[in-house]
Design a protein around this motif. Structure first.
Motif, PDB file in Angstrom:
ATOM      1  N   GLY E 224      67.688  45.196  17.550  1.00  0.00           N
ATOM      2  CA  GLY E 224      66.182  44.889  17.861  1.00  0.00           C
ATOM      3  C   GLY E 224      66.079  44.672  19.365  1.00  0.00           C
ATOM      4  O   GLY E 224      65.089  45.478  19.834  1.00  0.00           O
ATOM      5  N   PHE E 225      66.895  44.097  19.971  1.00  0.00           N
ATOM      6  CA  PHE E 225      66.743  43.651  21.368  1.00  0.00           C
ATOM      7  C   PHE E 225      66.854  44.836  22.396  1.00  0.00           C
ATOM      8  O   PHE E 225      66.310  45.386  23.145  1.00  0.00           O
ATOM      9  N   ILE E 226      67.801  45.801  21.757  1.00  0.00           N
ATOM     10  CA  ILE E 226      68.243  47.121  22.748  1.00  0.00           C
ATOM     11  C   ILE E 226      66.889  47.792  22.844  1.00  0.00           C
ATOM     12  O   ILE E 226      66.332  48.638  23.614  1.00  0.00           O
ATOM     13  N   ALA E 227      66.395  48.013  21.235  1.00  0.00           N
ATOM     14  CA  ALA E 227      64.941  48.659  21.396  1.00  0.00           C
ATOM     15  C   ALA E 227      64.086  48.288  22.224  1.00  0.00           C
ATOM     16  O   ALA E 227      63.264  49.004  22.887  1.00  0.00           O
ATOM     17  N   ILE E 228      63.815  46.748  22.301  1.00  0.00           N
ATOM     18  CA  ILE E 228      62.888  46.324  23.288  1.00  0.00           C
ATOM     19  C   ILE E 228      63.191  46.713  24.524  1.00  0.00           C
ATOM     20  O   ILE E 228      62.141  47.058  25.420  1.00  0.00           O
ATOM     21  N   ALA E 229      64.222  46.714  24.941  1.00  0.00           N
ATOM     22  CA  ALA E 229      64.626  46.782  26.616  1.00  0.00           C
ATOM     23  C   ALA E 229      64.210  48.261  26.496  1.00  0.00           C
ATOM     24  O   ALA E 229      63.813  48.415  27.956  1.00  0.00           O
ATOM     25  N   LEU E 230      64.631  49.061  25.732  1.00  0.00           N
ATOM     26  CA  LEU E 230      64.543  50.677  25.939  1.00  0.00           C
ATOM     27  C   LEU E 230      62.899  50.940  26.104  1.00  0.00           C
ATOM     28  O   LEU E 230      62.735  51.630  27.003  1.00  0.00           O
ATOM     29  N   TYR E 231      62.269  50.490  25.304  1.00  0.00           N
ATOM     30  CA  TYR E 231      60.921  50.425  25.400  1.00  0.00           C
ATOM     31  C   TYR E 231      60.292  49.999  26.799  1.00  0.00           C
ATOM     32  O   TYR E 231      59.332  50.583  27.299  1.00  0.00           O
ATOM     33  N   LEU E 232      60.654  48.775  27.181  1.00  0.00           N
ATOM     34  CA  LEU E 232      60.363  48.105  28.507  1.00  0.00           C
ATOM     35  C   LEU E 232      60.721  48.762  29.650  1.00  0.00           C
ATOM     36  O   LEU E 232      60.084  48.946  30.580  1.00  0.00           O
ATOM     37  N   SER E 233      61.748  49.693  29.600  1.00  0.00           N
ATOM     38  CA  SER E 233      62.285  50.427  30.554  1.00  0.00           C
ATOM     39  C   SER E 233      61.583  51.761  30.894  1.00  0.00           C
ATOM     40  O   SER E 233      62.129  52.386  31.800  1.00  0.00           O
ATOM     41  N   ILE E 234      60.832  52.208  30.100  1.00  0.00           N
ATOM     42  CA  ILE E 234      59.917  53.419  30.312  1.00  0.00           C
ATOM     43  C   ILE E 234      59.009  53.208  31.667  1.00  0.00           C
ATOM     44  O   ILE E 234      58.396  52.321  31.926  1.00  0.00           O
ATOM     45  N   PRO E 235      59.189  53.916  32.688  1.00  0.00           N
ATOM     46  CA  PRO E 235      58.661  53.855  33.927  1.00  0.00           C
ATOM     47  C   PRO E 235      57.089  54.165  33.756  1.00  0.00           C
ATOM     48  O   PRO E 235      56.826  54.822  32.593  1.00  0.00           O
ATOM     49  N   GLU E 236      56.407  53.173  34.376  1.00  0.00           N
ATOM     50  CA  GLU E 236      54.976  53.364  34.406  1.00  0.00           C
ATOM     51  C   GLU E 236      54.264  54.717  34.604  1.00  0.00           C
ATOM     52  O   GLU E 236      53.373  54.960  34.012  1.00  0.00           O
TER      53      GLU E 236
END
Lengths: 87, 119, 92, 133, 246, 161
Positions: E224-236
């Motif tokens: 779950g947390f790795i999924a959150i981090a992956l989504y957050l690290s998509i560049p703007e």
């Protein structure tokens, strides 16, 4: 019993200082580092209360994952309270 | 018979580590800028943390009546090894970022990196 | 023998606590962000030792895992702050 | 004497900490600062819950037996820390992280829509574009 | 700036003086013993649950039903967060930047060591402090170190996508549910531990269902947390250039 | 094949040392964990398998570790402790050439330099290390190399090159 008591006193005073600095800081990046310091001082409190289960989870979540999460948010929004990414 | 020897060597390392840690903290407070403070922080990481951790490991090995002494000794030793890997990379990454973002002002005697980047 | 261990930890404690307070002073004062993160680093390495010594003081082997976590997760803070300072975008 | 001092000091400090964090949540205008204050408040509450099960004894050990044989139950009852608040806080920390991640996603998304993380400015922008508060 | 430091000093001094005065003047009793409920938990944990660790026993046995519901809340919070970000990761391709070469080389070693330690914490969760939550979040940190150092594209190239992670999370959650539901087939209550699951296998203490719960919970938390981090690290830029496929 | 074995041994040793017990539960779970991790990560960790066939390199590593933590570190620590008291500093960043080739050798040299108080590696570019030095006694790269990194490099090339 003297050592945990001294630790409790020092760590609680430190946590008060860090919480105040974190909430009143305008630079959000500095606020993240202050809140990491607050987490470290809470971790001392928990360890001197002998609760290793909590310390493990708490340190991971609060020093590591919260800092990373808020840094992600800052990098995607703005760094200073009231606008602005740079100085 | 080896156990008291281990214990006292470990305690000596623990106390010496504390002294070095305090000196490193004084250095961190006294030094004028970030690039110099890095060196004080290195003292705090190596003789202020790795050495006393090895000392605690030896102390635990020298205490037969301590429950789970091998666990304490092993975990402190692993922590010491990890610190030996993690601490230099942390300092290096911070120094790299500070130099790249130019967020620290200082007056170096010589700065070859800035010269080479300006080329 | 175990009373001596308690005594040694008690003798070492003032040194580590004094260092802890000085590191916190630098963390609060630190004019720039690298300074503050450096102080947080040193603070947690110092505490990794001291919390491990607390296991000897309380005579139990169950307090040993938290220090290792404290020493490791501050590395995560280092890496994230540095990456932010260098590129502004953490994930790329 | 020292025991009483440390106990009262922790209670006072936790109260002050939660007051400062509530000030941050209510009066600070940046949404990110509100998020940081929220994490501090939840941490403080966790410490307060743990403190409810804390008592003074030496040595104070975790509530874990050495082996399955049962061990010395009298020693454990005199020296172990309270397991119940620990179990409650343990799940609370992780769930707090997940919900805060949800809030973080919300902040980023609102920044994309409005271009600011200032709570007052967001309300202004929304009212100008005809959306009711 | 100066008033801020002044207020801080005032706060610290007043906290100290109030507590010193209270400890001198008032006769406040400090706790010196375990509470009665805690005495029950501490003295009966091995007999009731087969686990010498009272915290793990409460989390997964005495109050197991609570924890399962809380895991569900965790899952919903993460799914809700991901639902706000609707973007497919395949459309974004960019050259990774990362950090310095040294940090890349050493992060490989450090991540391996973190994964080892988190496995040790998870698998001994019913005997020593630790268990599913600390082990899983430690494993998440191992992956979250890779994101800034190698950039998220390195993870994506190796086939770690958030769709897979959410699926893994669903699998782990299903496994937790199954472990909780399985005793029902023999007419026992839901979340039964010792009457259904063995405490020892060939003399090795496994703590009944507690170790199973720990393993699956660790997988669920980490993914779950790795999924959150992956989504957050998509560049703007991926959003600004309209590459997202909402 | 050998690289899987080496990574397996490393992970297994760390697991056993960290838990500090040799109970059957620890051995079985450690075996499972180390096999899984070595299969999944060995290909990223080991570059050249031939070097693993020379165990003399490991002996060098142990000898280096012992010498490093006692003799070299003590000298550097005393130097910086003296500077903390006297505040006699002349900081700067100097160029230092490196001869080591492989990534791990460079990592070892870099860690050794950074772990010695008084020197921190800031960046690496075109076979040069840029070292932040607390007291710049010389700006000439070759002379700086002699007093900063020559001893580390000799060991590093014996261990990893």
């Amino acid at each position: 019993m003297i050592l945990p008591i001294i630790l409790l006193i020092t760590a609680s005073l430190l946590s008060l200082v860090f919480v105040y600095m974190a909430v009143t800081e305008r630079d959000l990046l500095k606020a993240v580092v202050f809140s990491a310091g607050q987490s470290i001082s809470y971790a001392i409190l928990l360890q001197s209360m002998s609760t290793p289960d909590i310390v493990m989870t708490y340190v991971t979540v609060s020093v590591g994952l919260y800092s990373a999460l808020i840094l992600f948010v800052i990098s995607k929004t703005e760094r200073f309270e009231g606008g602005g990414r740079e100085h | 018979m080896i156990e008291p020897v281990l214990f006292w060597i470990g305690s000596a390392l623990f106390i010496i580590g504390g002294v070095f840690d305090l000196i490193a903290a004084i250095g961190l407070v006294r030094f004028p800028n970030f690039y110099v403070r890095l060196h004080a922080a290195t003292i705090g990481a190596i003789y202020g943390a790795v050495l006393p951790l090895i000392g605690i490991s030896l102390m635990a090995l020298g205490l037969p009546e301590l429950p789970g002494r091998y666990a304490i000794a092993g975990a402190s030793f692993v922590t010491a090894i990890l610190l030996l890997i993690v601490a230099p990379i942390g300092s290096h990454v911070l120094a790299y970022a500070a130099h790249k973002s130019k967020s620290v002002e200082w007056n170096p005697v010589v700065d070859h990196l800035a010269e080479d980047e300006a080329k | 023998m175990i009373e001596y261990a308690e005594l040694v930890v008690l003798i070492g404690a003032p040194l580590y606590i004094a260092a802890m307070i000085l590191y916190s002073y630098r963390l609060i004062r630190g004019p720039t962000i690298p300074d503050m993160v450096l102080a947080a680093d040193s603070l947690s390495y110092d505490l990794a030792v001291f919390l491990m010594a607390l296991a000897l003081y309380h005579r139990t082997s169950f307090l040993i895992a938290p220090p290792i976590m404290l020493a490791l997760w501050v590395y995560l803070l280092d890496v994230y702050v540095s990456k932010y300072l260098v590129t502004r975008e953490v994930g790329v | 004497m020292l025991e009483e001092l440390s106990y009262i000091l922790i209670v006072v400090v936790l109260a002050l900490n939660s007051l400062i964090a509530i000030y941050g949540i209510v009066y600070r205008r940046s949404l990110v600062k509100k998020l940081i204050s929220l994490t501090i408040l939840s941490d403080t509450v966790f410490i307060a819950v743990i403190l409810a099960g804390f008592y003074f004894t030496h040595p104070l050990i975790p509530p874990v037996y050495e082996d399955l044989g049962g061990g010395n139950i009298d020693y454990m009852v005199k020296h172990a820390s309270d397991p119940l608040p620990q179990a409650l806080v343990l799940t609370g920390i992780v769930i707090g992280l997940a919900t805060n991640a949800l809030i973080a996603f919300g902040i980023i998304q609102s920044y994309r829509l409005t271009g600011t993380t200032d709570a007052k400015k967001i309300i202004e922008i929304l009212s100008r574009s005809g959306v009711e508060e | 700036m100066n008033t801020r430091i002044l207020v801080l000093i005032l706060l610290v001094v007043s906290a100290l003086s109030v507590s010193i005065a209270a400890s001198l003047l008032l006769d406040i009793p400090v706790p010196r013993g375990l509470k009665e409920l805690a005495v029950y938990y501490v003295s009966n944990t091995i007999r009731d649950t087969g686990s010498p660790e009272a915290v793990a026993a409460i989390v997964w046995d005495y109050r197991g039903l609570d924890t399962i519901y809380e895991t569900l809340v965790l899952y919903l919070a993460i799914v809700g967060g991901l639902a706000i970000f609707r973007v497919t990761l395949k459309t974004i391709t960019k050259t990774p930047i990362g950090l310095t070469l040294f940090s890349k080389t050493s992060t490989k070693i450090i991540s391996l060591l973190i994964a080892t330690i988190s496995a040790a914490i998870t698998f001994h969760g019913h005997l020593t402090p630790g268990g599913g939550f600390p082990g899983g979040s430690a494993l998440a940190v191992a992956a979250m170190l890779i994101i800034p150092v190698f950039s998220m594209y390195a993870l994506l190239e190796k086939g770690v996508t958030s769709t897979k992670l959410v699926a893994l999370r669903g699998f782990a959650l299903t496994a937790i549910g199954l472990v909780a539901l399985l005793p029902v087939v023999r007419g026992l209550e839901i979340v039964t531990n010792q009457k259904f699951y063995p405490t020892q296998i060939l003399g090795i203490p496994v703590g009944g269902s507690i170790s199973l719960y720990n393993i699956f919970e660790s997988i669920a938390v980490a993914s779950g947390f790795i999924a959150i981090a992956l989504y957050l690290s998509i560049p703007e830029e991926a959003y600004k250039t309209g590459e997202s496929s909402a | 094949m050998l690289k899987y074995l080496v990574v397996w041994l490393m992970v297994f040793t760390i697991y056993i040392v960290f838990t500090g017990s040799i109970a059957p539960l620890t051995l079985i779970t450690g075996l499972i964990v180390s096999i899984v991790l070595s299969i999944t990560t060995a290909k990223y960790l080991v570059e050249d398998e031939e070097k693993l066939k020379q165990p003399i390199r490991l002996l060098y590593l142990v000898y280096y570790f012992l010498k490093y933590i006692t003799v070299i570190e003590l000298r550097a620590h005393m130097d910086v402790v003296k500077r903390i008291i006297t505040m006699d500093i002349k900081p700067g960043i100097v160029r230092v050439p490196v001869a080591s080739v492989s990534r791990y050798a460079r990592l070892l040299v870099m860690s050794s330099i950074t772990n010695t108080p008084g020197t921190v590696v800031v960046d690496e570019k075109n076979d040069y290390f840029y070292v932040n030095w607390i007291y710049v006694s010389t700006t000439d790269p070759l002379k700086a190399r002699e007093s900063i990194s020559l001893e580390f490099e000799r060991f590093a090339s014996r261990i990893f090159d």
